[in-house]
Design a protein around this motif. Sequence first.
Motif, short mmCIF file in Angstrom:
data_model
loop_
_atom_site.label_atom_id
_atom_site.label_comp_id
_atom_site.label_asym_id
_atom_site.label_seq_id
_atom_site.Cartn_x
_atom_site.Cartn_y
_atom_site.Cartn_z
N HIS A 1 -27.03 45.59 44.53
CA HIS A 1 -26.08 46.45 45.25
C HIS A 1 -24.67 45.90 45.13
N ILE A 2 -24.36 45.33 43.98
CA ILE A 2 -23.05 44.72 43.77
C ILE A 2 -22.01 45.82 43.58
N ARG A 3 -20.92 45.72 44.32
CA ARG A 3 -19.82 46.68 44.22
C ARG A 3 -18.59 45.93 43.72
N ASP A 4 -18.20 46.23 42.50
CA ASP A 4 -17.12 45.47 41.88
C ASP A 4 -16.60 46.25 40.68
N THR A 5 -15.48 45.83 40.16
CA THR A 5 -14.99 46.34 38.89
C THR A 5 -15.60 45.49 37.78
N PHE A 6 -15.33 45.87 36.55
CA PHE A 6 -15.93 45.15 35.44
C PHE A 6 -15.46 43.69 35.46
N PRO A 7 -16.41 42.74 35.33
CA PRO A 7 -16.05 41.31 35.41
C PRO A 7 -15.41 40.81 34.11
N HIS A 8 -14.12 41.00 33.98
CA HIS A 8 -13.41 40.57 32.77
C HIS A 8 -13.44 39.05 32.60
N CYS A 9 -13.77 38.35 33.67
CA CYS A 9 -13.80 36.89 33.57
C CYS A 9 -14.90 36.41 32.62
N LEU A 10 -15.84 37.29 32.27
CA LEU A 10 -16.96 36.88 31.42
C LEU A 10 -16.63 36.98 29.94
N GLU A 11 -15.55 37.68 29.58
CA GLU A 11 -15.31 37.98 28.19
C GLU A 11 -14.98 36.76 27.35
N SER A 12 -14.64 35.66 27.99
CA SER A 12 -14.30 34.44 27.24
C SER A 12 -15.50 33.52 27.05
N LEU A 13 -16.67 33.88 27.58
CA LEU A 13 -17.84 33.02 27.45
C LEU A 13 -18.27 32.99 25.98
N PRO A 14 -18.29 31.84 25.35
CA PRO A 14 -18.50 31.79 23.90
C PRO A 14 -19.92 32.06 23.44
N THR A 15 -20.92 31.81 24.31
CA THR A 15 -22.31 31.92 23.87
C THR A 15 -23.05 33.08 24.53
N LEU A 16 -22.37 33.90 25.35
CA LEU A 16 -23.05 34.98 26.06
C LEU A 16 -23.57 36.02 25.07
N GLN A 17 -24.89 36.22 25.06
CA GLN A 17 -25.52 37.17 24.15
C GLN A 17 -26.05 38.41 24.85
N VAL A 18 -26.46 38.26 26.11
CA VAL A 18 -27.07 39.36 26.86
C VAL A 18 -26.32 39.54 28.17
N LEU A 19 -25.80 40.76 28.42
CA LEU A 19 -25.11 41.07 29.66
C LEU A 19 -25.69 42.37 30.21
N VAL A 20 -26.35 42.28 31.37
CA VAL A 20 -26.98 43.43 32.00
C VAL A 20 -26.40 43.58 33.40
N LEU A 21 -25.66 44.70 33.61
CA LEU A 21 -25.08 45.03 34.92
C LEU A 21 -25.62 46.36 35.42
N LYS A 22 -26.68 46.87 34.85
CA LYS A 22 -27.16 48.21 35.13
C LYS A 22 -27.56 48.39 36.60
N SER A 23 -27.50 49.65 37.04
CA SER A 23 -28.01 50.05 38.36
C SER A 23 -27.38 49.25 39.49
N ASN A 24 -26.06 49.21 39.50
CA ASN A 24 -25.31 48.64 40.61
C ASN A 24 -24.25 49.65 41.05
N LYS A 25 -23.17 49.17 41.60
CA LYS A 25 -22.09 50.06 42.05
C LYS A 25 -20.77 49.62 41.43
N PHE A 26 -20.82 49.23 40.17
CA PHE A 26 -19.60 48.91 39.44
C PHE A 26 -18.80 50.19 39.22
N HIS A 27 -17.50 50.08 39.24
CA HIS A 27 -16.68 51.28 39.17
C HIS A 27 -15.34 50.95 38.48
N GLY A 28 -14.55 52.00 38.24
CA GLY A 28 -13.21 51.82 37.69
C GLY A 28 -13.19 51.77 36.18
N PHE A 29 -11.95 51.62 35.66
CA PHE A 29 -11.76 51.55 34.22
C PHE A 29 -12.16 50.17 33.71
#
Length: 808
Positions: free
Chosen positions: A514-542
């Motif tokens: 039930h996370i309500r947030d905008t897109f977590p841009h802080c993750l875009e610099s992670l060098p080894t991140l291969q899998v990102l799943v944010l489905k079925s929450n309350k993320f919103h905005g551009f």
Amino acid sequence: MWKLLGLLRILIMLLLLQYHVAVSLPSAPTSKHLSLSMQKVALFQFKLSLLIHTSASAACTSDRSYPKMMNWSMSSDCCMWKGVTCDPMKRNVFGLDLTCSHLEGVISPNSTLFQLSTLQFIYFDGNNLHGVLPDSIANLKSLTTLSLSDCNFSGPIPRTLGNLTKITYINLEFNHITGPIPYSLANIQSLEYIFLHNNSLTGQFPSWFNNFGHLVSLDLSDNLLSGHLPSNLTALNLTRLLALDLANNLLDGMIPSWLFDLPSLKYLYVDYNGFIGQLNEFNSSRSALEHFSCRENMLNGTIPQSFSKLVNLTHLNLADNQFGGEIPQWNGLILKGSSFYLNLSHNSLIGGIEHLPWDNLFILDLHSNMLNGSMPASISNSSSLCILNLSHNNLRGVLPSFPRNANQLKYLDLQSNMLNGFLPSFICNSSILHILNLSYNNFSGALPTCLGSVNYSLSVLDLRMNSIGGSLPSSLAFGKLRTLNLYGNKLEGTIPVSFAKFSYLEVLDIGSNHIRDTFPHCLESLPTLQVLVLKSNKFHGFISNDSKIERPFPSLRIIDLSYNEFSGLLPAKYIRNFSAMMNGDVHKVILGYMGYASYSDSIIVVIKGVEIELVRILTALTTIDLSQNKFEGEIPEYIGNLKSLRYLNLSHNYLTGHIPPLIGKLSVLESLDLSFNRLDGVIPQQLTNLFSLSHINLSQNNLSGRIPEGAQFHTFENDSYAGNLGLCGRPLSKKCIAEKREEEDDDDDDYFFSGLTWKAMLLGYGCGMVLGFVAGYLMFMAGKPKWLTKIVAREPGLIVSGMEIRRR
């Protein structure tokens, strides 16, 4: 000139030496020993018969790996040559150690090597001496040690090997030797060590091995041996046998009880065979057994109580069988304070685990059984427990504390049970815990705020499918965290900025919360991140395209933002820089699974319209799922650069414009879902280039024109195109305009010719006759009046005139 004469002189000497060897050295076995000078000649001739490469084989990584024969010279003492050992008293060559000497070639039957009758040991391991081991090996009557592992030998074991009655050590492992083990080996009463591991030996297990009264170790693992083990042998002769390894063969039948009665046997491995039936009770008073492993057979019944009486037992692996009943009661004498490895996983065991020897357990693996009852408080007494896997059982209750072993436990997997209560506090106290998997239970409460000191060693934190609530603590700062899976809980709030410190993070799954947030841009610099799943929450905005990172998400290959409230344009900069999805040689990628140690990463994704759980994630899997949001605008053309993309789902948005033809470049694309948008235009013909495409859904858009034909498109049903009123062509019943015209022309021709029956022809012929008679009669009576002649003859005249023109 003098140099040339010197070279010529050396060549003449070599020719003379070859002649002298051919004449002087007998081709048959003889008790006559060669002089040291002749032994030197024989050794040098052996060198000339082989090639010496500068690179070693893959098996040679030690300091012993170098071309020892490179500096052998007839001008020096052979006893000083590298790899040659001489008897200082008798001045005979009695040893050759050419291990990892970069040799290549075939040892021929008439090789001068077999004239060195004083040889007592040979070590040729790690060379490329391919071909068949010659029968001439029998000439080396003094041989006690023969080690030829990893040499690429093929063919059968020479039967003449049984003539070497002094030999005590034979090592032929890691070759390509075929055929049965020759009976002649039974003649070698002195044999102590036989290593034939990893070949292609066939036939039955040698029943005559009971003759080896001095045998200490026998390794026949990783071969193709078949049949039953002999059941009528006794332990009378095999009093010195210490290790027996028969793993990974085709053996079947029952495991005879006499194996457990061998008085000196410490290591017994029969894994990966086809043994059936029960393990019978055995006389444990005579057994020195320390390791027994029979993993992955078809054994059934109950586990013998005799195992619990083996006071020296430290390793017991009965995993992947069909054992039932309860785990035996272990007595107090077990292990004598040693650390105990116990693996009974993948069976059908029932009952509780309170009576296990927790004081001495080092590794305990009981996963995938039917164990029930509560988690025993006696776990707290274990001071040596390092790995504990009780997953996929029916255990219930709360977790006890681990005060004494908090600094020993490295791996804890309790997933898929019925455990409840708050998360255990001991996970905050451990400084060496690497893997913690409590998924698919009923844990509740909040994540402990104590988690996440900088020196924390946790690599995997898997809490999927529980009832954990609250927010994500900002104190989370696992320095070595590789997998964080919180899918299917009740988490709220936002994603802390501290997640940007997870520099080792590869998998982040916080879907279905039930996370309500905008897109977590802080993750875009992670060098080894291969899998990102944010489905079925309350993320919103551009999702902003104004990233300050030049190449955001450099390793990302699975992104799932579905079932949220994102809006605006698609994240063009991210799509443009998904470099991990741009591998043009995707077909050459070596397949593997993501995971750490014995833990496998898993996620829940929608593939081809069906939600499934990937228990293991293939390293070649690439998917983009942005469905069920409010994205608008056009699909960017450069999505066609993601050449290794396999699944693309942009459905249920407000996308407009055309389908980019460059999608036809995604050569490994298996599923494409663009349904429920506002796309218009035609379906690009380039999509027929997608030979891997097995699922497509373009329904509920404004597409028009003919549906392309070719490749996989003939396999797609009407549902793939429903709701597009402008589409026509197969498989839809609606025909395109050109098809309609062709059909209408065909229909007219059919209608015309269908009327030409014999009745209509006769009727027309009869009517013509009547009209002809009437016209002729009127013309005759009127004297051929001109008006009638003109009326009757006008049209034929035109026809005749037209025919004349065509003739010209």
